[in-house]
Design a protein around this motif. Structure first.
Motif, PDB file in Angstrom:
ATOM      1  N   MET A  66     -36.454  -9.148  41.914  1.00 34.89           N
ATOM      2  CA  MET A  66     -36.939  -9.613  40.614  1.00 34.89           C
ATOM      3  C   MET A  66     -35.802 -10.310  39.871  1.00 34.89           C
ATOM      4  N   VAL A  67     -36.134 -11.402  39.206  1.00 35.31           N
ATOM      5  CA  VAL A  67     -35.141 -12.113  38.407  1.00 35.31           C
ATOM      6  C   VAL A  67     -34.829 -11.305  37.160  1.00 35.31           C
ATOM      7  N   ALA A  68     -33.565 -11.093  36.882  1.00 38.35           N
ATOM      8  CA  ALA A  68     -33.178 -10.345  35.691  1.00 38.35           C
ATOM      9  C   ALA A  68     -33.480 -11.157  34.448  1.00 38.35           C
ATOM     10  N   THR A  69     -33.661 -10.438  33.318  1.00 35.87           N
ATOM     11  CA  THR A  69     -33.934 -11.130  32.068  1.00 35.87           C
ATOM     12  C   THR A  69     -32.846 -12.153  31.762  1.00 35.87           C
ATOM     13  N   GLY A  70     -31.587 -11.798  31.994  1.00 35.31           N
ATOM     14  CA  GLY A  70     -30.508 -12.733  31.738  1.00 35.31           C
ATOM     15  C   GLY A  70     -30.651 -14.004  32.546  1.00 35.31           C
ATOM     16  N   ALA A  71     -31.077 -13.883  33.790  1.00 36.82           N
ATOM     17  CA  ALA A  71     -31.270 -15.059  34.628  1.00 36.82           C
ATOM     18  C   ALA A  71     -32.404 -15.925  34.102  1.00 36.82           C
ATOM     19  N   ARG A  72     -33.464 -15.305  33.633  1.00 35.27           N
ATOM     20  CA  ARG A  72     -34.567 -16.072  33.077  1.00 35.27           C
ATOM     21  C   ARG A  72     -34.147 -16.787  31.795  1.00 35.27           C
ATOM     22  N   ALA A  73     -33.358 -16.111  30.972  1.00 35.36           N
ATOM     23  CA  ALA A  73     -32.871 -16.750  29.756  1.00 35.36           C
ATOM     24  C   ALA A  73     -31.974 -17.944  30.092  1.00 35.36           C
ATOM     25  N   ARG A  74     -31.143 -17.799  31.110  1.00 34.06           N
ATOM     26  CA  ARG A  74     -30.286 -18.920  31.514  1.00 34.06           C
ATOM     27  C   ARG A  74     -31.123 -20.090  32.027  1.00 34.06           C
ATOM     28  N   GLU A  75     -32.190 -19.796  32.743  1.00 33.92           N
ATOM     29  CA  GLU A  75     -33.071 -20.859  33.223  1.00 33.92           C
ATOM     30  C   GLU A  75     -33.762 -21.558  32.049  1.00 33.92           C
ATOM     31  N   LEU A  76     -34.210 -20.781  31.074  1.00 35.90           N
ATOM     32  CA  LEU A  76     -34.808 -21.391  29.888  1.00 35.90           C
ATOM     33  C   LEU A  76     -33.794 -22.262  29.161  1.00 35.90           C
ATOM     34  N   GLN A  77     -32.586 -21.777  29.034  1.00 35.78           N
ATOM     35  CA  GLN A  77     -31.540 -22.580  28.395  1.00 35.78           C
ATOM     36  C   GLN A  77     -31.310 -23.884  29.150  1.00 35.78           C
ATOM     37  N   SER A  78     -31.248 -23.822  30.464  1.00 34.66           N
ATOM     38  CA  SER A  78     -31.053 -25.029  31.273  1.00 34.66           C
ATOM     39  C   SER A  78     -32.182 -26.028  31.048  1.00 34.66           C
ATOM     40  N   ILE A  79     -33.410 -25.538  30.996  1.00 30.71           N
ATOM     41  CA  ILE A  79     -34.559 -26.415  30.761  1.00 30.71           C
ATOM     42  C   ILE A  79     -34.449 -27.081  29.395  1.00 30.71           C
ATOM     43  N   LEU A  80     -34.108 -26.316  28.380  1.00 32.18           N
ATOM     44  CA  LEU A  80     -34.029 -26.869  27.029  1.00 32.18           C
ATOM     45  C   LEU A  80     -32.880 -27.860  26.891  1.00 32.18           C
ATOM     46  N   ILE A  81     -31.793 -27.621  27.578  1.00 38.07           N
ATOM     47  CA  ILE A  81     -30.683 -28.584  27.559  1.00 38.07           C
ATOM     48  C   ILE A  81     -31.126 -29.898  28.200  1.00 38.07           C
ATOM     49  N   ARG A  82     -31.892 -29.818  29.278  1.00 39.47           N
ATOM     50  CA  ARG A  82     -32.421 -31.043  29.899  1.00 39.47           C
ATOM     51  C   ARG A  82     -33.346 -31.794  28.944  1.00 39.47           C
ATOM     52  N   ALA A  83     -33.965 -31.050  28.037  1.00 38.66           N
ATOM     53  CA  ALA A  83     -34.857 -31.665  27.056  1.00 38.66           C
ATOM     54  C   ALA A  83     -34.107 -32.195  25.843  1.00 38.66           C
ATOM     55  N   GLY A  84     -32.777 -32.031  25.817  1.00 41.83           N
ATOM     56  CA  GLY A  84     -31.985 -32.587  24.732  1.00 41.83           C
ATOM     57  C   GLY A  84     -31.386 -31.593  23.771  1.00 41.83           C
ATOM     58  N   PHE A  85     -31.629 -30.310  23.965  1.00 44.73           N
ATOM     59  CA  PHE A  85     -31.021 -29.289  23.116  1.00 44.73           C
ATOM     60  C   PHE A  85     -29.534 -29.162  23.468  1.00 44.73           C
ATOM     61  N   ALA A  86     -28.724 -28.792  22.488  1.00 42.66           N
ATOM     62  CA  ALA A  86     -27.291 -28.606  22.710  1.00 42.66           C
ATOM     63  C   ALA A  86     -26.893 -27.183  22.335  1.00 42.66           C
ATOM     64  N   ARG A  87     -26.157 -26.521  23.222  1.00 44.37           N
ATOM     65  CA  ARG A  87     -25.738 -25.143  22.981  1.00 44.37           C
ATOM     66  C   ARG A  87     -24.798 -25.044  21.792  1.00 44.37           C
ATOM     67  N   ALA A  88     -24.791 -23.886  21.167  1.00 44.89           N
ATOM     68  CA  ALA A  88     -23.878 -23.624  20.054  1.00 44.89           C
ATOM     69  C   ALA A  88     -23.701 -22.116  19.926  1.00 44.89           C
ATOM     70  N   VAL A  89     -22.675 -21.724  19.197  1.00 44.99           N
ATOM     71  CA  VAL A  89     -22.454 -20.307  18.906  1.00 44.99           C
ATOM     72  C   VAL A  89     -23.379 -19.908  17.770  1.00 44.99           C
ATOM     73  N   GLY A  90     -24.157 -18.884  17.980  1.00 43.70           N
ATOM     74  CA  GLY A  90     -25.117 -18.461  16.973  1.00 43.70           C
ATOM     75  C   GLY A  90     -24.550 -17.450  16.001  1.00 43.70           C
ATOM     76  N   PRO A  91     -25.307 -17.118  14.970  1.00 39.01           N
ATOM     77  CA  PRO A  91     -24.872 -16.112  13.996  1.00 39.01           C
ATOM     78  C   PRO A  91     -24.982 -14.706  14.576  1.00 39.01           C
ATOM     79  N   SER A  92     -24.433 -13.769  13.868  1.00 37.88           N
ATOM     80  CA  SER A  92     -24.571 -12.365  14.258  1.00 37.88           C
ATOM     81  C   SER A  92     -26.024 -11.929  14.109  1.00 37.88           C
ATOM     82  N   ALA A  93     -26.407 -10.944  14.881  1.00 42.62           N
ATOM     83  CA  ALA A  93     -27.755 -10.386  14.751  1.00 42.62           C
ATOM     84  C   ALA A  93     -27.885  -9.701  13.394  1.00 42.62           C
ATOM     85  N   PRO A  94     -29.106  -9.584  12.878  1.00 42.13           N
ATOM     86  CA  PRO A  94     -29.273  -9.020  11.529  1.00 42.13           C
ATOM     87  C   PRO A  94     -28.943  -7.529  11.475  1.00 42.13           C
ATOM     88  N   ARG A  95     -28.533  -7.114  10.305  1.00 44.08           N
ATOM     89  CA  ARG A  95     -28.341  -5.714   9.962  1.00 44.08           C
ATOM     90  C   ARG A  95     -29.081  -5.464   8.650  1.00 44.08           C
TER      91      ARG A  95
END
Length: 208
Positions: A1-30
């Motif tokens: 089974m593909v791990a969740t992390g692997a699926r997230a990386r695949e989604l990221q790759s797809i979105l980058i091909r669509a023109g999205f650009a990676r960036a450092v995100g904010p901290s998770a909410p508290r």
């Protein structure tokens, strides 16, 4: 089974091909970073789920994906859909979330895939927050502490989106793109244009 992390990386790759650009995100909410009304409602939700601590230290994990326009994307796999997640999606502020209706349906339909054994059902951190667990797969007096914890942490991220603190889109492995389940696309069992997956993400951006 593909791990969740692997699926997230695949989604990221797809979105980058669509023109999205990676960036450092904010901290998770508290709790302290949410508006006071939202923070109070999260505490009410914690107690409704069976929380046992007067002042819990709630700490959702980091965002799955983040991009240069401030967009955050959460990819939700099977463990995120069950009766406790359904409860969190019924808060009044959740009505503004574009994933609410689909996620309510998934929570009712796919609970049996939420993970009813071992640490997927309960762990020490979750038991400190919610107390005892029922036997694996049993919904009696105590239920599944880990399911409750995951649902509450998802709700905190939802609340941050609903109040405009972050710009968030949620997509699920159960979503369909052109009649093809997103999970199959992320497994590379089906090939669709990257732009069609990006369109799903864009449709799911919360608008406070």
């Amino acid at each position: 089974m593909v791990a969740t992390g692997a699926r997230a990386r695949e989604l990221q790759s797809i979105l980058i091909r669509a023109g999205f650009a990676r960036a450092v995100g904010p901290s998770a909410p508290r709790l302290e970073t949410l508006p006071s009304e939202a923070a109070a409602d999260i505490l009410n939700l914690y107690r409704a789920l069976g929380g046992v601590l007067a002042w819990p230290a709630l700490a959702p994990g980091s965002w799955d994906l983040s991009f240069s326009d401030g967009l955050l994307v959460e990819l939700d796999e099977s463990f995120h859909f069950n009766r406790y997640r359904e409860l969190t999606l019924q808060r009044p502020w959740a009505a503004s979330l574009p994933w609410q209706n689909d996620y309510l349906e998934y929570s009712r339909r796919w609970e049996r895939h939420s993970g009813t054994g071992g640490r997927r059902w309960s762990n020490d951190s979750a038991k400190r927050m919610f107390g005892r667990a029922d036997a694996d797969g049993v919904f009696g007096e105590f239920g599944a502490p880990r399911w409750k914890q995951r649902a509450l942490y998802d709700a905190m991220k939802d609340a941050a989106a609903a109040t405009g603190i972050v710009r968030l889109a949620r997509v699920s492995i159960y979503d369909e793109v052109g009649g093809i389940r997103l999970d199959d696309i992320l497994y590379r069992k089906a090939d669709v244009p990257a732009e069609t997956v990006a369109a799903l993400v864009s449709e799911r951006v919360a608008q406070p």
